[in-house]
Design a protein around this motif. Sequence first.
Motif, PDB file in Angstrom:
ATOM      1  N   LEU A   1     -67.304  65.490  96.690  1.00  7.57           N
ATOM      2  CA  LEU A   1     -68.585  66.178  96.670  1.00  7.57           C
ATOM      3  C   LEU A   1     -68.544  67.452  97.509  1.00  7.57           C
ATOM      4  N   SER A   2     -67.792  67.429  98.605  1.00  6.46           N
ATOM      5  CA  SER A   2     -67.624  68.638  99.412  1.00  6.46           C
ATOM      6  C   SER A   2     -66.857  69.701  98.633  1.00  6.46           C
ATOM      7  N   LEU A   3     -65.868  69.262  97.888  1.00  5.70           N
ATOM      8  CA  LEU A   3     -65.107  70.198  97.051  1.00  5.70           C
ATOM      9  C   LEU A   3     -66.006  70.844  95.996  1.00  5.70           C
ATOM     10  N   GLN A   4     -66.968  70.098  95.493  1.00  4.57           N
ATOM     11  CA  GLN A   4     -67.906  70.656  94.517  1.00  4.57           C
ATOM     12  C   GLN A   4     -68.730  71.787  95.132  1.00  4.57           C
ATOM     13  N   ALA A   5     -69.151  71.588  96.386  1.00  5.86           N
ATOM     14  CA  ALA A   5     -69.926  72.628  97.077  1.00  5.86           C
ATOM     15  C   ALA A   5     -69.086  73.883  97.297  1.00  5.86           C
ATOM     16  N   VAL A   6     -67.821  73.688  97.651  1.00 10.30           N
ATOM     17  CA  VAL A   6     -66.909  74.820  97.835  1.00 10.30           C
ATOM     18  C   VAL A   6     -66.706  75.563  96.515  1.00 10.30           C
ATOM     19  N   GLU A   7     -66.633  74.807  95.421  1.00  9.69           N
ATOM     20  CA  GLU A   7     -66.476  75.435  94.102  1.00  9.69           C
ATOM     21  C   GLU A   7     -67.696  76.291  93.739  1.00  9.69           C
TER      22      GLU A   7
END
Length: 313
Positions: A230-236
């Motif tokens: 989910l953190s990676l989604q925010a970074v994306e």
Amino acid sequence: MDQYCIGVDVGGTSVKFGLFSGEGDLLERWSIRTRTAEKGKYILGDIAESIASKMEEKNLRRNNLIGIGIGIPGPTQSDGYVEVCVNLGWEDLNPAKELQALLGVPVFAGNDANVAALGEMWKGGGEGYRDVVLFTLGTGVGGGVILDGKILAGHRGLAGELGHITVNPDEPEACNCGNHGCLEQYASATGVARVAAKILRESSKDSALRGLRRFSAKDVFDAAKKGDELSLQAVEVLGKYLGRVCATVALTVDPDVFVIGGGVSKAGPILTDVISKYYKFYTPLTEKKVPVVLAELGNDAGIYGAARMALDH
């Protein structure tokens, strides 16, 4: 006779100063508190007093100073005029002219983010390039555009306000500027945390962020580096919108390099990699993509850029 210049970076909390040699070496830095009371009427007097005191301490005369550069946190026209500067309380003011009258030394002013971009071009992440675009990702998103080694201020001083380019017109929440869907709402430190919180609310998946009562952009990037989905989604999301703006800017001014500064830039390569990915995707017209690099001067970028303004005149 030895020659010097002084770079001044005016912030809402403090004013930072740098004394530079005529060759551009930083010799000393100092700061004072920004007195914003009564619409900021004390600020320029305080700056003049601090510079005069430093000149006396260093036994410098007016003819030792090539000039003074000053970065201002608001739209600043090329002649130094400021229509409004909300953080300082200034309205209808030319701080360059007023400071010059107080000190008897040539003074040159620019928007603080543009001035920081000039500093990064000169001695930081953009060194060796002449056409530089800087994004400062902090509490908000600032920007600066340098073309052929000079600040692009624009007709009303609005050039480089990259954080307020609309990237999502369907965004229901308002930006601090009153618009909806500004880049700042996704790429600033507060924006990254806001986006991550929204993703958490809309997903039932596990995340390291769920164990935190409150989390920051740093927490999001730290979790993303460990593979938190989910953190990676925010970074994306940050990468998609900022990469798209880079593409738009590239097709407008075609810079040599994009420099990423501000507190969020401490995330490092994970940040520049995701911006580069989307920038390349949205810029299909050329195979030779310009690099996306990290800023190097940190909080000194403003004083370096201000000094360079003085040296360039």
